[in-house]
Write an enzyme that holds these catalytic residues in place. Structure first.
Site, PDB file in Angstrom:
ATOM      1  N   ASP A 211       0.847  -1.199   0.000  1.00 48.96           N
ATOM      2  CA  ASP A 211       0.000   0.000   0.000  1.00 48.96           C
ATOM      3  C   ASP A 211       0.878   1.243   0.000  1.00 48.96           C
ATOM      4  OD1 ASP A 211       0.762  -0.903   2.698  1.00 48.96           O
ATOM      5  OD2 ASP A 211      -0.231   0.916   3.361  1.00 48.96           O
ATOM      6  N   ASP A 213       1.974   4.568   1.928  1.00 46.62           N
ATOM      7  CA  ASP A 213       1.925   5.074   3.295  1.00 46.62           C
ATOM      8  C   ASP A 213       1.009   6.308   3.314  1.00 46.62           C
ATOM      9  OD1 ASP A 213       2.929   4.516   5.959  1.00 46.62           O
ATOM     10  OD2 ASP A 213       4.026   6.396   5.853  1.00 46.62           O
TER      11      ASP A 213
END
Ligand SMILES: [Zn+2]
Length: 264
Positions: A211, A213
């Site tokens: 993902d 941050d």
């Protein structure tokens, strides 16, 4: 490929990588170390003719958080069973637009921002100061880069990993700060990498971006992260299946001499 392995490779698996053996492990070893028990019994098996040892970093069922992992026991249990090199798999968050979820990253530097972990084997008695100027084994990195590039999937080399204490995620201010000196963020590289150097082992980290941050201001759904992790896990399995059999050659690196001249 040689049928007689010349080296034993330890694999420490992170989130999304539950095993490395086709058709299961041949044996599981319960190892006691001076530091206590490792995260799980060490599985032993064969990958393309190489003797491989495997331990899931977070334990069976993923129950051990990053700051509670017994890193010293994991590394020493692998050493006790004969490992000369350690290949690790870690999930990371991205601090760069171009490192999108699903990208595999080969860090070549790290910054340690952990706060409360035992970080050394040399905790009294003889004092050693090992060099971490180049924290990762150049031989392993070269082999991983060749395999990673040839996979034809998003792959990046020469990145900096910032290791934070966790288990919480970053604030927005922290995330913007980390972007000034690092490319990916995770919670498990340190002290594993430093302990491996203190035991004069070759060490490599294969990081998988799950993902962005929080700096990216793009809220991701857990479902998306899980889908990315599933895809990453299958790709990582393939990559390890191609990488591990290539690691049996005689090393040209200096990892095994890490303690030469490091003692006080
Ligand atoms: Zn090495």
């Amino acid at each position: 490929m040689s049928a007689s392995p010349r080296r034993t490779i330890g694999v420490i698996g992170g989130s999304g990588v539950a095993d490395v053996f086709e058709g299961g492990a041949k044996a599981a070893h319960r190892v006691a170390t001076a530091w206590g028990a490792p995260s799980a019994p060490i599985e032993e098996g064969d990958v393309g003719g190489m003797r491989v040892l495997f331990v899931p970093r977070h334990g069976p069922g993923h129950t051990i958080p990053p700051h509670r992992i017994n890193y010293r026991a994991n590394v020493d249990a692998l050493v006790a069973l004969g490992a000369q090199a350690i290949v690790t798999v870690s999930s990371v968050g991205s601090l760069r637009e171009e490192l999108s979820p699903g990208t595999f990253v080969l860090p070549d530097q790290f910054v340690d921002l952990t706060k409360q972990r035992p970080t050394t084997f040399f905790d009294g008695g003889k004092v050693y100061h090992v060099s971490l100027a180049d924290p990762f084994c150049p031989d392993l990195a070269r082999a991983a880069a060749e395999v990673g590039r040839s996979e034809g999937a998003p792959f990046a080399e020469g990145k900096t990993y910032v290791c934070v204490e966790g288990p919480r995620f970053s604030t927005r201010a922290e995330s913007r700060f980390f972007r000034s000196f690092a490319d990916v963020i995770g919670m498990t590289l340190v002290p594993e990498v430093t302990l491996a150097r203190e035991r004069a082992l070759c060490y490599l980290c294969l990081a998988m971006v799950t993902d962005f941050d929080v700096w990216a201001e793009r809220p991701v759904e857990t479902r998306e992260i899980l889908e990315t992790m599933r895809g990453n896990g299958e790709r990582m399995h393939r990559l390890l299946g191609r990488l591990l059999p290539r690691l049996g050659t005689v090393p040209t690196c200096a990892c095994a001499r890490a303690l030469d001249g490091a003692g006080v």
